[in-house]
Scaffold this motif. Structure first.
Motif, PDB file in Angstrom:
ATOM      1  N   SER A  28       0.824  -1.213   0.000  1.00 47.90           N
ATOM      2  CA  SER A  28       0.000   0.000   0.000  1.00 47.90           C
ATOM      3  C   SER A  28       0.856   1.260   0.000  1.00 47.90           C
ATOM      4  CB  SER A  28      -0.926   0.009   1.220  1.00 47.90           C
ATOM      5  OG  SER A  28      -1.899  -0.998   1.106  1.00 47.90           O
ATOM      6  N   LYS A  29       1.953   1.246   0.758  1.00 47.94           N
ATOM      7  CA  LYS A  29       2.846   2.409   0.792  1.00 47.94           C
ATOM      8  C   LYS A  29       3.467   2.663  -0.579  1.00 47.94           C
ATOM      9  CE  LYS A  29       4.154   2.564   5.628  1.00 47.94           C
ATOM     10  NZ  LYS A  29       5.250   2.473   6.608  1.00 47.94           N
ATOM     11  N   LEU A  30       3.743   1.595  -1.307  1.00 47.47           N
ATOM     12  CA  LEU A  30       4.325   1.744  -2.635  1.00 47.47           C
ATOM     13  C   LEU A  30       3.343   2.326  -3.642  1.00 47.47           C
ATOM     14  CD1 LEU A  30       6.351  -1.577  -2.977  1.00 47.47           C
ATOM     15  CD2 LEU A  30       7.277   0.726  -2.770  1.00 47.47           C
ATOM     16  N   PHE A  31       2.074   1.938  -3.504  1.00 47.95           N
ATOM     17  CA  PHE A  31       1.082   2.323  -4.508  1.00 47.95           C
ATOM     18  C   PHE A  31       0.269   3.568  -4.170  1.00 47.95           C
ATOM     19  CE2 PHE A  31       1.654  -2.179  -5.721  1.00 47.95           C
ATOM     20  CZ  PHE A  31       1.990  -1.971  -7.048  1.00 47.95           C
ATOM     21  N   VAL A  32       0.301   4.017  -2.926  1.00 46.84           N
ATOM     22  CA  VAL A  32      -0.548   5.140  -2.531  1.00 46.84           C
ATOM     23  C   VAL A  32      -0.233   6.398  -3.347  1.00 46.84           C
ATOM     24  CG1 VAL A  32       0.855   6.016  -0.605  1.00 46.84           C
ATOM     25  CG2 VAL A  32      -1.629   6.298  -0.568  1.00 46.84           C
ATOM     26  N   ASP A  33       1.016   6.606  -3.691  1.00 46.83           N
ATOM     27  CA  ASP A  33       1.390   7.797  -4.470  1.00 46.83           C
ATOM     28  C   ASP A  33       0.998   7.685  -5.940  1.00 46.83           C
ATOM     29  OD1 ASP A  33       2.421   9.097  -2.250  1.00 46.83           O
ATOM     30  OD2 ASP A  33       4.413   8.218  -2.520  1.00 46.83           O
ATOM     31  N   LEU A  34       0.751   6.477  -6.401  1.00 50.25           N
ATOM     32  CA  LEU A  34       0.367   6.279  -7.792  1.00 50.25           C
ATOM     33  C   LEU A  34      -1.130   6.463  -8.019  1.00 50.25           C
ATOM     34  CD1 LEU A  34       2.521   3.112  -8.577  1.00 50.25           C
ATOM     35  CD2 LEU A  34       3.057   5.491  -9.099  1.00 50.25           C
ATOM     36  N   VAL A  35      -1.900   6.429  -6.937  1.00 45.64           N
ATOM     37  CA  VAL A  35      -3.354   6.530  -7.035  1.00 45.64           C
ATOM     38  C   VAL A  35      -3.739   7.973  -7.350  1.00 45.64           C
ATOM     39  CG1 VAL A  35      -5.518   6.314  -5.758  1.00 45.64           C
ATOM     40  CG2 VAL A  35      -3.714   4.609  -5.459  1.00 45.64           C
ATOM     41  N   GLN A  36      -4.591   8.141  -8.335  1.00 42.03           N
ATOM     42  CA  GLN A  36      -5.008   9.483  -8.731  1.00 42.03           C
ATOM     43  C   GLN A  36      -6.351   9.876  -8.129  1.00 42.03           C
ATOM     44  OE1 GLN A  36      -4.789   9.605 -12.988  1.00 42.03           O
ATOM     45  NE2 GLN A  36      -2.572   9.380 -13.000  1.00 42.03           N
ATOM     46  N   ASP A  37      -7.200   8.909  -7.851  1.00 45.62           N
ATOM     47  CA  ASP A  37      -8.505   9.184  -7.273  1.00 45.62           C
ATOM     48  C   ASP A  37      -8.340   9.521  -5.779  1.00 45.62           C
ATOM     49  OD1 ASP A  37     -11.535   9.009  -7.538  1.00 45.62           O
ATOM     50  OD2 ASP A  37     -11.142   7.634  -5.855  1.00 45.62           O
ATOM     51  N   GLU A  38      -8.806  10.703  -5.395  1.00 41.84           N
ATOM     52  CA  GLU A  38      -8.614  11.165  -4.020  1.00 41.84           C
ATOM     53  C   GLU A  38      -9.349  10.305  -2.995  1.00 41.84           C
ATOM     54  OE1 GLU A  38      -6.462  13.420  -2.791  1.00 41.84           O
ATOM     55  OE2 GLU A  38      -5.724  13.471  -4.858  1.00 41.84           O
ATOM     56  N   LYS A  39     -10.548   9.856  -3.325  1.00 44.13           N
ATOM     57  CA  LYS A  39     -11.312   9.017  -2.393  1.00 44.13           C
ATOM     58  C   LYS A  39     -10.594   7.687  -2.154  1.00 44.13           C
ATOM     59  CE  LYS A  39     -14.838   7.934   0.141  1.00 44.13           C
ATOM     60  NZ  LYS A  39     -14.938   8.445   1.490  1.00 44.13           N
ATOM     61  N   LEU A  40     -10.089   7.091  -3.217  1.00 39.76           N
ATOM     62  CA  LEU A  40      -9.342   5.844  -3.084  1.00 39.76           C
ATOM     63  C   LEU A  40      -8.062   6.069  -2.280  1.00 39.76           C
ATOM     64  CD1 LEU A  40      -8.946   2.870  -3.685  1.00 39.76           C
ATOM     65  CD2 LEU A  40      -7.988   3.508  -5.919  1.00 39.76           C
ATOM     66  N   LYS A  41      -7.404   7.187  -2.517  1.00 47.61           N
ATOM     67  CA  LYS A  41      -6.186   7.509  -1.770  1.00 47.61           C
ATOM     68  C   LYS A  41      -6.494   7.639  -0.271  1.00 47.61           C
ATOM     69  CE  LYS A  41      -2.939   9.958  -3.639  1.00 47.61           C
ATOM     70  NZ  LYS A  41      -2.013  10.974  -4.163  1.00 47.61           N
TER      71      LYS A  41
END
Length: 67
Positions: A28-41
């Motif tokens: 999750s730490k690796l992918f959190v910065d790649l997420v563009q949707d704010e709600k998903l983040k």
């Protein structure tokens, strides 16, 4: 609080859960910065906080059981 003695299979199961939760947090730490949707983040960040607390709690249970 009284310390509870854990059976060997219980300790092993706790270790398995701890390893799984640690892997999930790492991913999750690796992918959190790649997420563009704010709600998903927000959902991922909340999960990171809860999982980190769960890891601390599991470590404490294992440490208490080892005393």
């Amino acid at each position: 609080m009284a310390t509870k003695e854990l059976a060997l299979h219980e300790k092993l199961e706790l270790h398995e859960v701890l390893i799984f939760k640690t892997a999930c947090v790492t991913k999750s730490k690796l992918f959190v910065d790649l997420v563009q949707d704010e709600k998903l983040k927000e959902i991922i960040q909340e999960d990171l906080e809860l999982s980190t607390k769960a890891i601390k709690d599991l470590r404490k249970v294992l440490a208490d059981a080892s005393e």
